[in-house]
Design a protein around this motif. Structure first.
Motif, PDB file in Angstrom:
ATOM      1  N   MET A   1       0.834  -1.187   0.000  1.00 40.99           N
ATOM      2  CA  MET A   1       0.000   0.000   0.000  1.00 40.99           C
ATOM      3  C   MET A   1       0.882   1.256   0.000  1.00 40.99           C
ATOM      4  O   MET A   1       0.485   2.263  -0.545  1.00 40.99           O
ATOM      5  CB  MET A   1      -0.950  -0.026   1.180  1.00 40.99           C
ATOM      6  CG  MET A   1      -1.901   1.119   1.128  1.00 40.99           C
ATOM      7  SD  MET A   1      -3.537   0.992   1.854  1.00 40.99           S
ATOM      8  CE  MET A   1      -3.363   0.139   3.334  1.00 40.99           C
ATOM      9  N   ARG A   2       2.072   1.169   0.613  1.00 37.17           N
ATOM     10  CA  ARG A   2       2.962   2.337   0.642  1.00 37.17           C
ATOM     11  C   ARG A   2       3.334   2.775  -0.772  1.00 37.17           C
ATOM     12  O   ARG A   2       3.368   3.958  -1.063  1.00 37.17           O
ATOM     13  CB  ARG A   2       4.224   2.026   1.427  1.00 37.17           C
ATOM     14  CG  ARG A   2       4.035   2.014   2.902  1.00 37.17           C
ATOM     15  CD  ARG A   2       5.354   1.685   3.569  1.00 37.17           C
ATOM     16  NE  ARG A   2       5.202   1.573   4.985  1.00 37.17           N
ATOM     17  CZ  ARG A   2       5.979   2.179   5.858  1.00 37.17           C
ATOM     18  NH1 ARG A   2       6.964   2.923   5.445  1.00 37.17           N
ATOM     19  NH2 ARG A   2       5.771   2.030   7.138  1.00 37.17           N
TER      20      ARG A   2
ATOM     21  N   PRO B   1      -7.074  -9.160   8.639  1.00 40.32           N
ATOM     22  CA  PRO B   1      -7.613  -8.698   7.356  1.00 40.32           C
ATOM     23  C   PRO B   1      -6.516  -8.012   6.537  1.00 40.32           C
ATOM     24  O   PRO B   1      -5.596  -7.415   7.082  1.00 40.32           O
ATOM     25  CB  PRO B   1      -8.693  -7.689   7.752  1.00 40.32           C
ATOM     26  CG  PRO B   1      -8.982  -7.968   9.179  1.00 40.32           C
ATOM     27  CD  PRO B   1      -7.753  -8.570   9.769  1.00 40.32           C
ATOM     28  N   ARG B   2      -6.634  -8.109   5.243  1.00 38.91           N
ATOM     29  CA  ARG B   2      -5.689  -7.465   4.342  1.00 38.91           C
ATOM     30  C   ARG B   2      -6.269  -6.129   3.902  1.00 38.91           C
ATOM     31  O   ARG B   2      -7.484  -5.955   3.838  1.00 38.91           O
ATOM     32  CB  ARG B   2      -5.437  -8.344   3.118  1.00 38.91           C
ATOM     33  CG  ARG B   2      -4.776  -9.664   3.477  1.00 38.91           C
ATOM     34  CD  ARG B   2      -4.670 -10.596   2.287  1.00 38.91           C
ATOM     35  NE  ARG B   2      -6.008 -10.961   1.827  1.00 38.91           N
ATOM     36  CZ  ARG B   2      -6.351 -11.099   0.551  1.00 38.91           C
ATOM     37  NH1 ARG B   2      -5.496 -10.911  -0.402  1.00 38.91           N
ATOM     38  NH2 ARG B   2      -7.585 -11.437   0.223  1.00 38.91           N
ATOM     39  N   LEU B   3      -5.401  -5.200   3.584  1.00 39.09           N
ATOM     40  CA  LEU B   3      -5.815  -3.880   3.109  1.00 39.09           C
ATOM     41  C   LEU B   3      -5.220  -3.623   1.733  1.00 39.09           C
ATOM     42  O   LEU B   3      -4.113  -4.063   1.435  1.00 39.09           O
ATOM     43  CB  LEU B   3      -5.326  -2.783   4.056  1.00 39.09           C
ATOM     44  CG  LEU B   3      -5.866  -2.766   5.466  1.00 39.09           C
ATOM     45  CD1 LEU B   3      -5.171  -1.683   6.272  1.00 39.09           C
ATOM     46  CD2 LEU B   3      -7.367  -2.528   5.449  1.00 39.09           C
ATOM     47  N   ARG B   4      -5.956  -2.917   0.936  1.00 38.67           N
ATOM     48  CA  ARG B   4      -5.415  -2.379  -0.316  1.00 38.67           C
ATOM     49  C   ARG B   4      -6.025  -1.005  -0.509  1.00 38.67           C
ATOM     50  O   ARG B   4      -7.075  -0.682   0.058  1.00 38.67           O
ATOM     51  CB  ARG B   4      -5.661  -3.295  -1.501  1.00 38.67           C
ATOM     52  CG  ARG B   4      -7.061  -3.311  -2.023  1.00 38.67           C
ATOM     53  CD  ARG B   4      -7.130  -4.057  -3.362  1.00 38.67           C
ATOM     54  NE  ARG B   4      -8.486  -4.241  -3.778  1.00 38.67           N
ATOM     55  CZ  ARG B   4      -9.227  -3.296  -4.363  1.00 38.67           C
ATOM     56  NH1 ARG B   4      -8.740  -2.123  -4.621  1.00 38.67           N
ATOM     57  NH2 ARG B   4     -10.484  -3.543  -4.698  1.00 38.67           N
ATOM     58  N   LEU B   5      -5.370  -0.196  -1.302  1.00 41.69           N
ATOM     59  CA  LEU B   5      -5.855   1.149  -1.557  1.00 41.69           C
ATOM     60  C   LEU B   5      -7.063   1.086  -2.483  1.00 41.69           C
ATOM     61  O   LEU B   5      -7.065   0.351  -3.475  1.00 41.69           O
ATOM     62  CB  LEU B   5      -4.739   1.976  -2.198  1.00 41.69           C
ATOM     63  CG  LEU B   5      -4.760   3.471  -2.013  1.00 41.69           C
ATOM     64  CD1 LEU B   5      -4.815   3.862  -0.547  1.00 41.69           C
ATOM     65  CD2 LEU B   5      -3.541   4.099  -2.651  1.00 41.69           C
ATOM     66  N   ALA B   6      -8.102   1.815  -2.152  1.00 39.52           N
ATOM     67  CA  ALA B   6      -9.297   1.888  -3.000  1.00 39.52           C
ATOM     68  C   ALA B   6      -8.969   2.693  -4.254  1.00 39.52           C
ATOM     69  O   ALA B   6      -8.000   3.463  -4.272  1.00 39.52           O
ATOM     70  CB  ALA B   6     -10.436   2.553  -2.227  1.00 39.52           C
ATOM     71  N   PRO B   7      -9.756   2.548  -5.307  1.00 43.09           N
ATOM     72  CA  PRO B   7      -9.521   3.356  -6.507  1.00 43.09           C
ATOM     73  C   PRO B   7      -9.515   4.856  -6.156  1.00 43.09           C
ATOM     74  O   PRO B   7     -10.253   5.305  -5.271  1.00 43.09           O
ATOM     75  CB  PRO B   7     -10.712   3.015  -7.413  1.00 43.09           C
ATOM     76  CG  PRO B   7     -11.116   1.639  -6.969  1.00 43.09           C
ATOM     77  CD  PRO B   7     -10.872   1.614  -5.480  1.00 43.09           C
ATOM     78  N   PHE B   8      -8.684   5.583  -6.844  1.00 39.77           N
ATOM     79  CA  PHE B   8      -8.548   7.017  -6.582  1.00 39.77           C
ATOM     80  C   PHE B   8      -9.770   7.782  -7.080  1.00 39.77           C
ATOM     81  O   PHE B   8     -10.414   7.391  -8.050  1.00 39.77           O
ATOM     82  CB  PHE B   8      -7.300   7.577  -7.260  1.00 39.77           C
ATOM     83  CG  PHE B   8      -6.033   6.949  -6.785  1.00 39.77           C
ATOM     84  CD1 PHE B   8      -5.823   6.723  -5.438  1.00 39.77           C
ATOM     85  CD2 PHE B   8      -5.058   6.584  -7.679  1.00 39.77           C
ATOM     86  CE1 PHE B   8      -4.652   6.139  -4.991  1.00 39.77           C
ATOM     87  CE2 PHE B   8      -3.890   6.006  -7.241  1.00 39.77           C
ATOM     88  CZ  PHE B   8      -3.679   5.784  -5.895  1.00 39.77           C
ATOM     89  N   TYR B   9     -10.074   8.854  -6.402  1.00 40.87           N
ATOM     90  CA  TYR B   9     -11.152   9.739  -6.813  1.00 40.87           C
ATOM     91  C   TYR B   9     -10.765  11.164  -6.444  1.00 40.87           C
ATOM     92  O   TYR B   9      -9.788  11.387  -5.738  1.00 40.87           O
ATOM     93  CB  TYR B   9     -12.485   9.335  -6.163  1.00 40.87           C
ATOM     94  CG  TYR B   9     -12.471   9.360  -4.650  1.00 40.87           C
ATOM     95  CD1 TYR B   9     -12.870  10.483  -3.943  1.00 40.87           C
ATOM     96  CD2 TYR B   9     -12.037   8.260  -3.924  1.00 40.87           C
ATOM     97  CE1 TYR B   9     -12.837  10.514  -2.562  1.00 40.87           C
ATOM     98  CE2 TYR B   9     -12.006   8.274  -2.546  1.00 40.87           C
ATOM     99  CZ  TYR B   9     -12.401   9.411  -1.864  1.00 40.87           C
ATOM    100  OH  TYR B   9     -12.370   9.445  -0.512  1.00 40.87           O
TER     101      TYR B   9
END
Length: 170
Positions: free
Chosen positions: A1-2, A42-50
């Motif tokens: 994510m970084r 739980p795993r995290l990922r960055l959501a689509p940019f807006y």
């Protein structure tokens, strides 16, 4: 994510989005994976940019960065040490190799952005005339990088465009 956040910072800076606040980023929680019966977090990922807006095309707006790059708040003060400091944070290490790879990422992304904008124009989603202000901002950012980083990334934005009744310069 970084790495995704680092690339978002590069993209927002190149596109002149000085309004890229942390609140504009979200994480998606993915279900945990299990390995050999072990429960993992739980795993995290960055959501689509807006909310990526080229504020740089509006001369009367404040162009100070919503989030600093290194210690710098002004887009035109971002220099090699500023990018290096952000790269160290993004890498989570002071490893010279990791920081160099992150700086190389800036070079790569900056070299790709004008061709990507031109691909969008070629696809018919926008006209060259509509994209001109954004191309101009991006070109100015690339020229700034070239000067502050010692690079030679193509940053020409003055290609001729077809205007009403003849040719106009973009």
């Amino acid at each position: 994510m970084r790495d995704a956040l680092f690339r978002a910072a590069i993209l927002n800076w190149l596109l002149g989005n000085s309004d890229a606040h942390l609140k504009n980023f979200s994480a998606v929680h993915l279900p945990p994976k299990s390995a050999a019966g072990l429960a993992l977090p739980p795993r995290l990922r960055l959501a689509p940019f807006y909310d990526i807006v080229c504020i740089g095309i509006y001369p009367d707006f404040n162009h100070d960065l919503a989030m600093r790059i290194g210690p710098t708040e002004a887009w035109d003060s971002v220099d090699r040490p500023s990018w290096g400091r952000l790269a160290r944070l993004a890498c989570g290490t002071r490893s010279r190799r990791s920081v160099t790879a992150a700086i190389d990422r800036i070079h790569t992304d900056a070299g790709r952005i004008l061709p990507v904008i031109d691909d969008v124009i070629a696809s018919g989603l926008v006209t060259r005339q509509e994209a001109k202000p954004i191309r101009d901002v991006v070109g100015s950012r690339i020229r700034h990088l070239n000067g502050s980083m010692g690079w030679d990334i193509p940053a020409t934005t003055g290609a001729a465009i077809l205007g009403c009744g003849g040719w106009a310069m973009s």
